[in-house]
Design an enzyme around this catalytic site. Structure first.
Site, PDB file in Angstrom:
ATOM      1  N   LYS A 190     -48.087  26.755  64.632  1.00  0.00           N
ATOM      2  CA  LYS A 190     -47.262  27.944  64.845  1.00  0.00           C
ATOM      3  C   LYS A 190     -46.154  27.566  65.819  1.00  0.00           C
ATOM      4  O   LYS A 190     -46.389  26.810  66.771  1.00  0.00           O
ATOM      5  CB  LYS A 190     -48.143  29.066  65.414  1.00  0.00           C
ATOM      6  CG  LYS A 190     -47.428  30.402  65.603  1.00  0.00           C
ATOM      7  CD  LYS A 190     -48.410  31.491  66.064  1.00  0.00           C
ATOM      8  CE  LYS A 190     -47.711  32.835  66.234  1.00  0.00           C
ATOM      9  NZ  LYS A 190     -48.645  33.927  66.628  1.00  0.00           N
ATOM     10  N   SER A 210     -53.164  38.821  65.880  1.00  0.00           N
ATOM     11  CA  SER A 210     -52.237  37.992  65.100  1.00  0.00           C
ATOM     12  C   SER A 210     -52.821  36.778  64.400  1.00  0.00           C
ATOM     13  O   SER A 210     -52.119  36.095  63.663  1.00  0.00           O
ATOM     14  CB  SER A 210     -51.087  37.526  65.984  1.00  0.00           C
ATOM     15  OG  SER A 210     -50.197  38.591  66.167  1.00  0.00           O
ATOM     16  N   SER A 253     -48.671  38.363  64.022  1.00  0.00           N
ATOM     17  CA  SER A 253     -47.451  37.604  64.127  1.00  0.00           C
ATOM     18  C   SER A 253     -47.535  36.206  63.527  1.00  0.00           C
ATOM     19  O   SER A 253     -46.498  35.570  63.307  1.00  0.00           O
ATOM     20  CB  SER A 253     -47.068  37.484  65.605  1.00  0.00           C
ATOM     21  OG  SER A 253     -48.036  36.704  66.299  1.00  0.00           O
TER      22      SER A 253
HETATM   23  N1  GLN Z   1     -49.348  43.097  66.318  1.00  0.00           N
HETATM   24  C1  GLN Z   1     -49.629  43.010  67.717  1.00  0.00           C
HETATM   25  C2  GLN Z   1     -48.366  43.129  68.516  1.00  0.00           C
HETATM   26  O1  GLN Z   1     -47.334  43.285  67.935  1.00  0.00           O
HETATM   27  C3  GLN Z   1     -50.363  41.745  68.009  1.00  0.00           C
HETATM   28  C4  GLN Z   1     -49.507  40.577  68.128  1.00  0.00           C
HETATM   29  C5  GLN Z   1     -50.261  39.332  68.437  1.00  0.00           C
HETATM   30  O2  GLN Z   1     -51.486  39.283  68.349  1.00  0.00           O
HETATM   31  N2  GLN Z   1     -49.512  38.325  68.849  1.00  0.00           N
HETATM   32  O3  GLN Z   1     -48.380  43.063  69.717  1.00  0.00           O
END
Ligand code: GLN
Length: 484
Positions: free
Chosen positions: A76, A175, A151
């Site tokens: 990532k 995410s 994400s």
């Molecule tokens: N969807 C969540 C957010 O927008 C989690 C994001 C994540 O786990 N990096 O904060």
């Protein structure tokens, strides 16, 4: 070769059925052909990958290679990679070449892993659909009109499309697990502190944790073994031995006590998803597990709690991006203030700005007690709820996401609906618990994930429980059409 799991690829390499260089070329060719449509990778590191593969082949012939030697992987783009563009999905870092490797990048490369490239992601990991990336949305290989989740959407789309057998990912509020669910993969978010955060660009430091997206639990166990462990450079890294996760995979599941989270089966869960979760639970019952309903009364407060704590931490973490030290800088500034304002104004996207503003607000002198402090207290109550549940059961199960993948564009203008997508995943982050998502069926041709949450440092148990299910079912072997 792209059908094979990491475990199978490892066998193939050892039996000399193919070399790491051949394997790497095969995946690089798939990336070249398929990535333009999917937009899953921001950077492809072909030359470097072939050099790493060559070294892995030498190691393999010397007979001294570990289990991951020669296996291709995608990182990532939140992990710093020495000498390689590291963008975090943001215009702010669109020119940032990291001067060092993140600990997990270093550890995996020492284990002989071959890095194929860097995966697209929501900007600074803020999002649930991979639509906030400066590099554009990622498409879900199961249906190109749908999001792959976020994400870690690039990591998930890449593995689901068989552009690599494993990708790293991070999970601050879901995410890893949510994109795993939406793309039919096995996602593992370890306990907070199990895997080093050094060199992982910070979003919300008390929640962020690195993990993996793979086809199977066995593959996740193989990778976690080499990724986990104490790191003096991360002050929240926990100094506790790393078990051999692979060795514990085959323990029988009879007598396993599974807690069904009452709160997860109420409200917004779609019936078609709920049905698949119930069927998965029946598989566990056949394996001798006992189902026990448990209630975590404070869990419904996890979304509002998270959306105070995470923005608060991000507003502090992202203050370092000032246009001076590194990253994007606005052109022709009038003075220093103008330089700060325009660099941040132009370098960050809308969602990141929304979070910084929310975070600054909840931390401000007049509102700190009302919001931030209150959220920290609720966080404690949620953690205590989980602890009580684990006195009764070994693991908790429920859905990962309330619905399968949704359309690209469907929720971008409605942040609250987007935030509610994380309703089932955020609790584990607030409590620092390990959690997984494994594929358990499809609705209208789109994958659905079963979530498994365990007590702190119970990764071996989670992997064992996930592996037991994957021995009985074939969902983890499903490949999206066109990517066979
Ligand atoms: N969807 C969540 C957010 O927008 C989690 C994001 C994540 O786990 N990096 O904060």
């Amino acid at each position: 070769m792209h059908h094979l799991t990491l475990a199978q690829l490892n066998e193939g390499l050892r039996a000399r059925r193919f070399s790491s260089v051949e394997l790497t070329r095969h995946f690089l060719a798939r990336i070249e052909r398929l990535n333009p449509t999917l937009n899953a990778l921001i950077t492809v590191t072909g030359e470097q990958a072939l050099a790493q593969a060559q070294r892995a082949d030498e190691l393999l012939s010397s007979g001294e290679a570990g289990a991951l030697a020669g296996l291709p992987l995608i990182h990532k783009d939140i992990f710093c990679t020495d000498g390689v563009l590291t963008t975090c999905g943001s215009r702010m870092l669109s020119n940032f070449v990291a001067p060092y490797d993140a600990t997990i990048v270093e550890k995996l490369s020492q284990a002989g892993v071959v890095m194929l490239g860097k995966a697209n992601m929501d900007e600074f990991a803020m999002g649930s659909s991979n639509e906030t990336s400066w590099y554009g949305p990622v498409k879900n290989p199961w249906d190109l009109k749908k999001v792959p989740g976020g994400s870690s959407g690039g990591s998930a789309a890449a593995v689901a499309a068989r552009l690599a057998p494993v990708a790293t990912a991070t999970d601050t509020g879901g995410s890893i697990r949510q994109p795993a669910a939406l793309t039919g993969l096995t996602g593992l978010k370890p306990t907070y502190g199990r895997v080093s955060r050094y060199g992982m660009i910070a979003f919300a430091s008390s929640l962020d944790q690195a993990g993996t997206l793979t086809f199977t639990a066995k593959d996740a166990a193989m990778v976690l073994r080499d990724m986990a462990g104490f790191d003096a450079r991360d002050s929240t890294s926990v100094d506790t031995p790393v078990p051999d996760y692979v060795a514990e995979l085959d323990k029988p599941l009879s007598g396993l006590k599974i807690g069904l989270l009452k709160e997860f089966f109420e409200g917004g869960l779609e019936e078609s998803t709920a049905k698949l979760i119930r069927e998965a639970l029946q598989v566990y019952e056949r394996l001798g597990a006992k189902l026990i309903e448990v209630s975590l009364p404070n869990l419904p407060l996890s979304v509002p709690t998270y959306y105070v704590v995470a923005p608060a931490e991000c507003s502090s973490n992202l203050s370092r991006f000032d246009g001076v030290r590194f990253g994007y800088r606005a052109e022709n500034p009038k003075d220093l203030l103008d330089l700060y304002k325009r660099s941040r104004g132009e370098g960050f996207g809308a969602e990141v700005k929304r979070r910084i503003m929310t975070g600054t607000y909840v931390l401000s002198a007049g509102y700190y007690d009302a919001y931030y402090l209150r959220a920290q207290k609720v966080r404690r109550l949620i953690t205590d709820d989980f602890a009580r549940a684990f006195q009764q059961v070994d693991v908790l199960m429920g859905p990962t996401s309330p619905t399968p993948a949704f359309d690209i564009g469907a929720k971008v203008d409605d942040p609250i609906t987007m935030y509610l997508n994380d309703i089932y995943t955020i609790g584990a982050n607030l409590a620092g618990l390990p959690a997984m998502s494994i594929p358990c069926g499809t609705v209208g041709g789109l994958p659905v994930g079963l979530q498994i949450i365990g007590p702190h440092f119970a990764e071996a148990k989670l992997l064992n429980v996930a592996h037991g299910y994957q021995n009985e079912t074939l969902w983890h072997r499903d490949i999206p059409k066109g990517y066979e």
